[in-house]
Design an enzyme around this catalytic site. Structure first.
Site, PDB file in Angstrom:
ATOM      1  N   ILE A  88     -29.519   1.687 -14.212  1.00 11.56           N
ATOM      2  CA  ILE A  88     -29.713   0.229 -14.249  1.00 11.56           C
ATOM      3  C   ILE A  88     -30.368  -0.158 -15.577  1.00 11.56           C
ATOM      4  CG2 ILE A  88     -31.938   0.282 -12.994  1.00 11.56           C
ATOM      5  CD1 ILE A  88     -30.824  -2.318 -11.555  1.00 11.56           C
ATOM      6  N   ALA A 131     -16.531  19.497 -12.038  1.00 11.05           N
ATOM      7  CA  ALA A 131     -17.795  18.769 -12.020  1.00 11.05           C
ATOM      8  C   ALA A 131     -18.560  19.000 -13.316  1.00 11.05           C
ATOM      9  CB  ALA A 131     -18.648  19.244 -10.846  1.00 11.05           C
ATOM     10  N   GLY A 132     -19.295  17.984 -13.721  1.00 11.47           N
ATOM     11  CA  GLY A 132     -20.219  18.121 -14.851  1.00 11.47           C
ATOM     12  C   GLY A 132     -21.474  17.377 -14.453  1.00 11.47           C
ATOM     13  N   HIS A 133     -22.495  18.088 -14.027  1.00  8.97           N
ATOM     14  CA  HIS A 133     -23.715  17.467 -13.502  1.00  8.97           C
ATOM     15  C   HIS A 133     -24.859  17.690 -14.477  1.00  8.97           C
ATOM     16  CE1 HIS A 133     -22.062  17.670  -9.102  1.00  8.97           C
ATOM     17  NE2 HIS A 133     -21.307  16.973  -9.927  1.00  8.97           N
ATOM     18  N   GLY A 151     -17.285   9.279  -9.713  1.00 14.65           N
ATOM     19  CA  GLY A 151     -17.937  10.453 -10.296  1.00 14.65           C
ATOM     20  C   GLY A 151     -18.874  10.050 -11.420  1.00 14.65           C
ATOM     21  N   ASP A 152     -19.706  11.003 -11.851  1.00 13.30           N
ATOM     22  CA  ASP A 152     -20.625  10.796 -12.980  1.00 13.30           C
ATOM     23  C   ASP A 152     -21.656   9.708 -12.709  1.00 13.30           C
ATOM     24  OD1 ASP A 152     -19.099  12.715 -14.282  1.00 13.30           O
ATOM     25  OD2 ASP A 152     -17.760  11.204 -15.136  1.00 13.30           O
ATOM     26  N   ALA A 176     -19.051  14.858 -19.152  1.00 11.45           N
ATOM     27  CA  ALA A 176     -19.910  16.039 -19.257  1.00 11.45           C
ATOM     28  C   ALA A 176     -19.087  17.324 -19.189  1.00 11.45           C
ATOM     29  CB  ALA A 176     -20.947  16.014 -18.136  1.00 11.45           C
ATOM     30  N   SER A 216     -33.210   4.858 -10.373  1.00 13.51           N
ATOM     31  CA  SER A 216     -33.451   5.734 -11.523  1.00 13.51           C
ATOM     32  C   SER A 216     -33.394   4.884 -12.784  1.00 13.51           C
ATOM     33  CB  SER A 216     -32.377   6.825 -11.535  1.00 13.51           C
ATOM     34  OG  SER A 216     -32.305   7.448 -12.785  1.00 13.51           O
ATOM     35  N   ARG A 228     -15.507   7.892 -21.289  1.00 10.84           N
ATOM     36  CA  ARG A 228     -15.304   7.357 -19.942  1.00 10.84           C
ATOM     37  C   ARG A 228     -14.917   5.889 -20.050  1.00 10.84           C
ATOM     38  NH1 ARG A 228     -21.000   9.938 -17.969  1.00 10.84           N
ATOM     39  NH2 ARG A 228     -20.282  12.048 -17.563  1.00 10.84           N
ATOM     40  N   GLN A 271     -17.637  15.177  -7.782  1.00 12.47           N
ATOM     41  CA  GLN A 271     -16.701  14.053  -7.802  1.00 12.47           C
ATOM     42  C   GLN A 271     -17.263  12.884  -6.961  1.00 12.47           C
ATOM     43  OE1 GLN A 271     -15.013  17.446  -7.137  1.00 12.47           O
ATOM     44  NE2 GLN A 271     -15.430  17.413  -9.301  1.00 12.47           N
ATOM     45  N   LYS A 326     -25.383  12.349  -9.899  1.00  8.94           N
ATOM     46  CA  LYS A 326     -25.658  13.218  -8.738  1.00  8.94           C
ATOM     47  C   LYS A 326     -26.546  14.381  -9.141  1.00  8.94           C
ATOM     48  CE  LYS A 326     -21.223  13.766  -8.217  1.00  8.94           C
ATOM     49  NZ  LYS A 326     -20.698  12.760  -9.176  1.00  8.94           N
ATOM     50  N   GLY A 327     -26.263  14.946 -10.344  1.00  9.55           N
ATOM     51  CA  GLY A 327     -27.040  16.101 -10.819  1.00  9.55           C
ATOM     52  C   GLY A 327     -28.514  15.775 -10.893  1.00  9.55           C
ATOM     53  N   LYS A 328     -28.832  14.602 -11.421  1.00 11.67           N
ATOM     54  CA  LYS A 328     -30.238  14.208 -11.545  1.00 11.67           C
ATOM     55  C   LYS A 328     -30.890  14.105 -10.162  1.00 11.67           C
ATOM     56  CE  LYS A 328     -33.477  10.666 -12.468  1.00 11.67           C
ATOM     57  NZ  LYS A 328     -34.120   9.679 -13.269  1.00 11.67           N
TER      58      LYS A 328
HETATM   59  P1  GDP Z   1     -22.941  13.485 -12.172  1.00 14.67           P
HETATM   60  O1  GDP Z   1     -21.620  14.091 -12.450  1.00 14.67           O
HETATM   61  O2  GDP Z   1     -22.876  12.509 -11.034  1.00 14.67           O
HETATM   62  O3  GDP Z   1     -24.029  14.488 -11.977  1.00 14.67           O
HETATM   63  O4  GDP Z   1     -23.333  12.606 -13.456  1.00 14.67           O
HETATM   64  P2  GDP Z   1     -23.179  13.074 -15.000  1.00 14.67           P
HETATM   65  O5  GDP Z   1     -24.229  14.059 -15.303  1.00 14.67           O
HETATM   66  O6  GDP Z   1     -21.776  13.442 -15.296  1.00 14.67           O
HETATM   67  O7  GDP Z   1     -23.417  11.702 -15.730  1.00 14.67           O
HETATM   68  C1  GDP Z   1     -24.574  10.945 -15.546  1.00 14.67           C
HETATM   69  C2  GDP Z   1     -25.257  10.738 -16.910  1.00 14.67           C
HETATM   70  O8  GDP Z   1     -26.223   9.724 -16.778  1.00 14.67           O
HETATM   71  C3  GDP Z   1     -25.993  11.953 -17.390  1.00 14.67           C
HETATM   72  O9  GDP Z   1     -25.922  12.004 -18.792  1.00 14.67           O
HETATM   73  C4  GDP Z   1     -27.429  11.712 -16.928  1.00 14.67           C
HETATM   74  O10 GDP Z   1     -28.396  12.379 -17.727  1.00 14.67           O
HETATM   75  C5  GDP Z   1     -27.523  10.223 -17.108  1.00 14.67           C
HETATM   76  N1  GDP Z   1     -28.432   9.519 -16.186  1.00 14.67           N
HETATM   77  C6  GDP Z   1     -28.696   9.754 -14.879  1.00 14.67           C
HETATM   78  N2  GDP Z   1     -29.517   8.800 -14.374  1.00 14.67           N
HETATM   79  C7  GDP Z   1     -29.764   7.956 -15.394  1.00 14.67           C
HETATM   80  C8  GDP Z   1     -30.527   6.740 -15.503  1.00 14.67           C
HETATM   81  O11 GDP Z   1     -31.103   6.240 -14.544  1.00 14.67           O
HETATM   82  N3  GDP Z   1     -30.536   6.135 -16.717  1.00 14.67           N
HETATM   83  C9  GDP Z   1     -29.874   6.638 -17.791  1.00 14.67           C
HETATM   84  N4  GDP Z   1     -29.934   5.977 -18.940  1.00 14.67           N
HETATM   85  N5  GDP Z   1     -29.164   7.765 -17.730  1.00 14.67           N
HETATM   86  C10 GDP Z   1     -29.096   8.411 -16.546  1.00 14.67           C
HETATM   87  P1  IMO Z   2     -18.564  14.943 -11.294  1.00 10.76           P
HETATM   88  O1  IMO Z   2     -18.919  15.901 -10.187  1.00 10.76           O
HETATM   89  C1  IMO Z   2     -15.594  12.237 -12.979  1.00 10.76           C
HETATM   90  C2  IMO Z   2     -11.397  13.242 -12.249  1.00 10.76           C
HETATM   91  C3  IMO Z   2     -10.549  13.647 -13.427  1.00 10.76           C
HETATM   92  C4  IMO Z   2      -9.192  13.144 -12.976  1.00 10.76           C
HETATM   93  C5  IMO Z   2      -9.197  13.413 -11.479  1.00 10.76           C
HETATM   94  C6  IMO Z   2      -8.526  14.733 -11.069  1.00 10.76           C
HETATM   95  O2  IMO Z   2     -19.120  15.283 -12.612  1.00 10.76           O
HETATM   96  O3  IMO Z   2     -18.798  13.533 -10.879  1.00 10.76           O
HETATM   97  P2  IMO Z   2      -9.206  17.284 -11.314  1.00 10.76           P
HETATM   98  O4  IMO Z   2      -9.532  18.098 -12.528  1.00 10.76           O
HETATM   99  O5  IMO Z   2     -10.288  17.237 -10.310  1.00 10.76           O
HETATM  100  O6  IMO Z   2      -7.893  17.658 -10.703  1.00 10.76           O
HETATM  101  O7  IMO Z   2      -9.018  15.791 -11.881  1.00 10.76           O
HETATM  102  O8  IMO Z   2     -10.575  13.477 -11.106  1.00 10.76           O
HETATM  103  N1  IMO Z   2     -12.629  14.034 -12.059  1.00 10.76           N
HETATM  104  C7  IMO Z   2     -13.858  13.563 -12.324  1.00 10.76           C
HETATM  105  N2  IMO Z   2     -14.265  12.399 -12.860  1.00 10.76           N
HETATM  106  N3  IMO Z   2     -16.500  13.143 -12.560  1.00 10.76           N
HETATM  107  C8  IMO Z   2     -16.099  14.298 -11.990  1.00 10.76           C
HETATM  108  O9  IMO Z   2     -16.976  15.167 -11.451  1.00 10.76           O
HETATM  109  C9  IMO Z   2     -14.736  14.576 -11.890  1.00 10.76           C
HETATM  110  N4  IMO Z   2     -14.026  15.623 -11.418  1.00 10.76           N
HETATM  111  C10 IMO Z   2     -12.743  15.268 -11.509  1.00 10.76           C
HETATM  112  O10 IMO Z   2     -10.988  13.028 -14.608  1.00 10.76           O
HETATM  113  O11 IMO Z   2      -9.132  11.742 -13.138  1.00 10.76           O
HETATM  114 MG    MG Z   3     -20.302  14.343 -14.042  1.00  7.30          MG
END
Ligand code: GDP
Ligand code: IMO
Ligand code: MG
Length: 427
Positions: free
Chosen positions: A331, A39-41, A12-13, A298, A412, A304, A223, A16-18
């Site tokens: 990267i 989720a936190g995108h 996760g994280d 997020a 990216s 993390r 996730q 994907k949101g970007k």
């Molecule tokens: P998601 O859950 O997959 O949508 O990802 P999150 O939003 O939780 O976490 C990704 C973080 O990385 C966010 O703060 C984005 O703004 C940041 N991000 C995405 N792509 C890049 C990148 O290429 N470089 C940097 N430095 N940050 C990025």
């Molecule tokens: P995005 O979409 C990172 C993790 C939690 C925990 C496990 C189970 O932003 O990538 P839950 O609340 O789903 O029952 O928690 O999954 N988790 C994530 N980790 N990014 C996420 O979403 C997550 N959604 C759940 O931290 O370990």
């Molecule tokens: Mg996230």
């Protein structure tokens, strides 16, 4: 058919949101198919950051219909909060629709998640405490309440009564918590009905019609593969299928509808919550990586866990999802290291393997086998073509590509929507 999928390829994280926001401007529809507000995108446009939990990351583009699909669990209070926040910032959610088959994530699910995690002590999963597991559990034990049940007050009352009889017993007798009051909840949900019912649609019908007309539909995973209920590090997983297969199940579309399956890979690894993480850096290097990468949840704000790229983890996502493309993010955060270790396999008590053991007992014994790649020092956040990247950075990308046997189509180089190197058009 023209279905495009964006899924997470690690824990996760990954960003994907970007990627969804970037591609969202080229499609007619963006669909969430699983998970909930765990989720936190993050979407960054012109330096402005928006974090989305339940709303699809295409929401900032008002030309695409945004759909919360049947496989998502919907906390209506969080949903309204997100909609209201966006409205204050000038983004109307008039293009948002919600499946009438989605399950409602109820206040007792949130309470139970909290109580169960507390009772588990050291064995806790480290969930987001948003009620995701308890809600999906009710779905599969067939006592869940769906959004369509809200339409008729009597139907909803009957289902709520049945659920509360069971939930209050568990909350009070097993966990010593406070029971939920039926009348109070009915009043709360009268307000929910008024606002939510007008947004309900038969999402599967609408999505399939769009696909049949060759409109481009983007499915947004939350996730990631290692948090998948079947293939992740069980029990340290979420309670849904954040994979390409999850799209078919959670949006009601055929596997034949999926054209491109894009896995988002962070150039290093992070994980939130408990569970195995073989390349984790529990030292100053890991701390430094967290600071450089701004690696704080997020959704929950939790720090993390950080570590080097684990390619067996990514490779599993390639295989299970049938990834056609990789979008490589962050990267730029690796700039400055003399050399960058990349995990290519595990040593488990003298045996080498490149796949992830089912047993966490066995996985706990895994030691990473690293390949050390030379680093680079130049700031790459302004690069917009592959050739502009330092050669060692290009080689890092090519190494991932070769190990995975999948094209790294997008690189990216900063959080902003436009900061990308497109090597092969994704849509
Ligand atoms: P998601 O859950 O997959 O949508 O990802 P999150 O939003 O939780 O976490 C990704 C973080 O990385 C966010 O703060 C984005 O703004 C940041 N991000 C995405 N792509 C890049 C990148 O290429 N470089 C940097 N430095 N940050 C990025
Ligand atoms: P995005 O979409 C990172 C993790 C939690 C925990 C496990 C189970 O932003 O990538 P839950 O609340 O789903 O029952 O928690 O999954 N988790 C994530 N980790 N990014 C996420 O979403 C997550 N959604 C759940 O931290 O370990
Ligand atoms: Mg996230």
């Amino acid at each position: 058919m023209s279905g495009y999928v964006v899924v997470g390829a690690q824990w996760g994280d990954e960003g994907k949101g970007k990627v969804v926001d970037l591609l969202g401007s080229r499609v007619s529809m963006v669909v969430r198919f699983q998970g909930g507000n765990n989720a936190g995108h993050t979407v960054v446009t012109g330096g402005k950051k928006t974090i989305l939990h339940l709303l699809p990351s295409g929401i900032l583009n008002e030309n695409a219909m945004c759909v919360i699909g049947p496989g998502v669990v919907v906390n209506p209070f969080v949903l309204f909060q997100e909609i209201d926040t966006l409205a204050r910032e000038g983004c109307s959610c008039s293009h948002l629709r919600i499946s009438d088959r989605a399950h409602l994530l109820m206040p007792y699910h949130v309470e139970l998640d909290e109580l169960m995690e507390k009772a588990a002590g050291d064995a806790k999963i480290g969930t987001t405490k948003n009620g995701i597991g308890p809600c999906y559990a009710d779905k599969y034990t067939r006592i869940g309440i769906r959004t369509c049940d809200l339409v008729n007050r009597e139907v909803f009352a009957e289902k709520l009564k049945m659920a509360l009889d069971i939930k209050n017993e568990i909350i009070t007798k097993v966990y010593g918590g406070k029971p939920f009051d039926f009348d109070e909840m009915m009043t709360q949900f009268d307000a929910v009905r008024e606002r939510l019912v007008p947004m309900l649609i038969d999402a599967t019908d609408i999505i399939n019609k769009a696909l049949k007309e060759d409109q481009l539909v983007l499915f947004e995973g939350a996730q990631a593969n290692m948090l998948d209920i079947n293939y992740g590090t069980y029990p340290y997983v979420t309670s849904s299928s954040p994979t390409a297969a999850g799209v078919c199940e959670g949006a009601g579309v055929s596997p034949k509808a999926l054209d491109r399956i894009i896995g988002v890979v962070k150039a290093y690894s992070t994980r939130v919550g408990e569970g195995p993480f073989i390349t984790e850096l529990n030292d100053a290097v890991g701390e430094d990586m967290r600071t450089r990468g701004g690696e704080y949840g997020a959704t929950t704000g939790r720090p993390r866990r950080c570590g080097w790229l684990d390619l067996p983890v990514v490779h599993q996502a390639v295989v299970i999802n049938g990834l056609t493309d990789i979008a490589l993010t962050k990267i730029d955060i690796l700039t400055g290291y003399d050399q960058i270790p990349v995990c290519v396999g595990y040593d488990i008590e003298g045996t080498y393997r490149e796949t992830i053991p089912a047993s966490l007992h066995e996985y706990a014994k895994a030691k990473p086998v690293y390949k050390y790649l030379p680093g680079w020092k130049e700031d790459i956040s302004g690069c917009r073509s592959f050739e502009e990247l330092p050669v060692n950075c290009q080689n890092y990308v090519k190494f991932i590509e070769e190990y995975c046997g999948t094209a790294v189509s997008l690189v990216s180089v900063s959080p902003d929507r436009d900061a990308n190197i497109i090597r092969r058009s994704l849509i």
